[in-house]
Scaffold this active site. Structure first.
Site, mmCIF file in Angstrom:
data_model
loop_
_atom_site.group_PDB
_atom_site.id
_atom_site.type_symbol
_atom_site.label_atom_id
_atom_site.label_comp_id
_atom_site.label_asym_id
_atom_site.label_seq_id
_atom_site.Cartn_x
_atom_site.Cartn_y
_atom_site.Cartn_z
ATOM 1 N N THR A 191 30.988 23.844 41.104
ATOM 2 C CA THR A 191 30.284 24.367 40.042
ATOM 3 C C THR A 191 28.970 23.790 39.544
ATOM 4 O O THR A 191 28.230 24.231 39.209
ATOM 5 C CB THR A 191 31.325 24.204 38.915
ATOM 6 O OG1 THR A 191 32.838 24.440 39.087
ATOM 7 C CG2 THR A 191 30.974 24.653 37.527
ATOM 8 N N GLN A 200 33.528 30.308 40.183
ATOM 9 C CA GLN A 200 32.690 29.887 39.321
ATOM 10 C C GLN A 200 31.080 30.380 39.935
ATOM 11 O O GLN A 200 30.878 29.716 40.837
ATOM 12 C CB GLN A 200 32.984 28.569 39.065
ATOM 13 C CG GLN A 200 34.394 28.032 38.520
ATOM 14 C CD GLN A 200 35.074 27.469 39.735
ATOM 15 O OE1 GLN A 200 34.880 27.770 40.824
ATOM 16 N NE2 GLN A 200 36.209 26.703 39.266
ATOM 17 N N ASP A 232 35.250 31.210 30.489
ATOM 18 C CA ASP A 232 34.583 30.018 30.243
ATOM 19 C C ASP A 232 32.795 30.315 30.368
ATOM 20 O O ASP A 232 32.214 29.467 30.789
ATOM 21 C CB ASP A 232 34.984 28.937 31.160
ATOM 22 C CG ASP A 232 36.433 28.779 31.263
ATOM 23 O OD1 ASP A 232 37.163 29.176 30.293
ATOM 24 O OD2 ASP A 232 36.935 28.039 31.725
ATOM 25 N N ARG A 264 37.647 42.036 33.243
ATOM 26 C CA ARG A 264 38.423 41.365 34.461
ATOM 27 C C ARG A 264 39.545 42.331 34.839
ATOM 28 O O ARG A 264 40.739 42.085 34.094
ATOM 29 C CB ARG A 264 38.779 40.093 34.308
ATOM 30 C CG ARG A 264 37.699 38.968 34.120
ATOM 31 C CD ARG A 264 38.055 37.551 34.324
ATOM 32 N NE ARG A 264 39.527 37.299 33.632
ATOM 33 C CZ ARG A 264 40.265 36.179 33.969
ATOM 34 N NH1 ARG A 264 40.156 35.628 34.920
ATOM 35 N NH2 ARG A 264 41.271 35.917 33.058
ATOM 36 N N TYR A 305 37.487 33.470 27.924
ATOM 37 C CA TYR A 305 37.345 32.456 27.117
ATOM 38 C C TYR A 305 35.789 32.515 26.805
ATOM 39 O O TYR A 305 34.795 32.431 27.760
ATOM 40 C CB TYR A 305 37.992 31.216 27.395
ATOM 41 C CG TYR A 305 39.329 31.038 28.330
ATOM 42 C CD1 TYR A 305 40.326 30.943 27.304
ATOM 43 C CD2 TYR A 305 39.403 31.755 29.359
ATOM 44 C CE1 TYR A 305 41.542 31.032 28.069
ATOM 45 C CE2 TYR A 305 40.460 31.683 30.126
ATOM 46 C CZ TYR A 305 41.764 31.530 29.158
ATOM 47 O OH TYR A 305 42.668 31.640 29.823
#
Length: 387
Positions: free
Chosen positions: A134, A178, A224, A244, A252
């Site tokens: 990440t 990610q 996120d 998605r 989120y």
């Protein structure tokens, strides 16, 4: 459309052929002159002396022209002190950029057509064969103060949806998918973004260090997609949730890991939370607090000092926002057990939310009225006044 490639930079030849008039308009638009180029590059002699470098194919006056954004940044002085302004003309500039010089300013020719893009995900291998992770996968990473971007797009073009159907690598962390578009890393401070689009899916915008200010930006993603431990203020931005396929929990929005001694984390003022048409009502959380794993003398576990702070002030929310507001998030405790960090154990608040996604419930805490004044811009940004 005719397309060309040079040094892994994609560009639209048809658009580039008529760039001189557009550059002239941008020069007249720019607010402040920039210093002359240094290091033998020659002096910019545009009508306003505005740009030190142009990323493009068609020369304009005698401003230095570079074939990539990275090359233009490399030409900037190391010491900073005054803005080094780079005009990014229309095109998809496929580069993995690290900005480690102060006071770099990127100005796009067109907000949607001047695109800084790369396509690395956390689980994909680096040139040395190890995964990017990440912290390494960002298309653009900022590690110096005074960075500014306006009128362009920053994108991570990793095929997240395609990877859901057919994973392309071994997962690391939650899934390896990610894919950060922009990361504000250690060394970044006073970073400003105005009329910038950020495009990704999982972990689009990683604001992990320093103070940053986002005005009239559009951040799009799913899981996120605005996260980190930095102090970031968002004013009048659009926070757009992407669909998605096959997921009950669609995503989120704000996922802070703010250090406990830091008063401000992710602050959203007069923003709009929007969605793709396919996203069902109530399927996106306002966010969740993140306790990232750190290595300590007695082992690796979720950082107990990460007490996430996120606040929505006067924001409009579409019906995709879950009436419960916030979700819990798992982390590894010191004893090795998996623990869920509850929203009530972090600093997650709202004030005056509106729209079909605004609900009153015990799980959606309201910012106390006597604390609202503390979220004035100059207080959040600790005396820094973005201009």
């Amino acid at each position: 459309m005719v397309r060309g490639r040079s040094s892994d930079i994609e560009f639209d030849l048809r658009a580039a052929s008529s760039s001189s008039a557009r550059i002239d308009r941008l020069i007249r638009f720019a607010a402040a002159p920039s210093p002359a180029c240094r290091g033998g590059l020659g002096r910019a002699k545009s009508p306003a002396g505005t740009f030190d470098a142009v990323v493009g194919r068609t020369p304009f006056d005698d401003i230095p022209i570079f074939a990539s954004v990275g090359a233009a940044i490399a030409a900037a002085p190391i010491t900073g002190g005054k803005p080094f302004r780079i005009l990014v003309t229309r095109g998809r500039w496929h580069e993995k950029l690290v900005v480690d010089k102060p006071d770099i300013h990127l100005v796009g020719e067109d907000r949607t057509a001047s695109v800084l893009t790369f396509d690395a995900a956390a689980g994909m291998p680096r040139p040395d064969g190890e995964p990017w992770g990440t912290w390494g996968c960002a298309s653009v990473t900022i590690r110096a103060p005074g960075f500014r971007a306006t009128e362009l797009t920053i994108e991570n073009a990793f095929d997240y949806v395609g990877n859901l159907a057919t994973p392309k690598f071994e997962p690391i962390g939650p899934n390896g998918a990610q894919a950060v578009a922009l990361m504000l890393d250690a060394g970044s401070d006073r970073a400003m973004f105005e009329r910038v689009n950020f495009i990704g899916h999982q972990d689009t915008l990683f604001v992990d260090a320093g103070r940053s200010f986002f005005r009239d930006c559009r951040i799009s993603g799913s899981v996120d997609f605005i996260f980190g431990g930095g102090n970031a203020l968002f004013e009048q931005c659009e926070l757009h949730s992407r669909f998605r396929p096959g997921k009950e929990r669609q995503g989120y929005v704000a996922v802070p890991c703010t250090p406990s001694a830091q008063a401000y984390g992710l602050t959203f003022v007069r923003c709009r939370l929007t969605r793709d048409a396919a996203i069902p009502d109530g399927s996106v959380a306002l966010g969740r607090a993140w306790r990232p794993g750190r290595t300590f003398p007695d082992g690796k576990y979720g950082d107990p000092d990460a007490v996430g702070a996120a606040v929505y002030l006067d924001c409009w929310m579409d019906a995709h926002v879950d009436p419960r507001g916030w979700d819990e998030m798992g982390y590894t405790a010191r004893d090795g057990k998996r623990v869920m960090l509850q929203p009530g154990d972090a600093r997650l608040f709202e004030h005056a939310s509106a729209g079909p996604g605004a609900h009153r419930s015990a799980s959606r805490r309201t910012l106390p009225r006597d604390r609202i004044a503390a979220y004035a811009r100059e207080r959040v940004l600790d005396g820094w006044v973005p201009i």
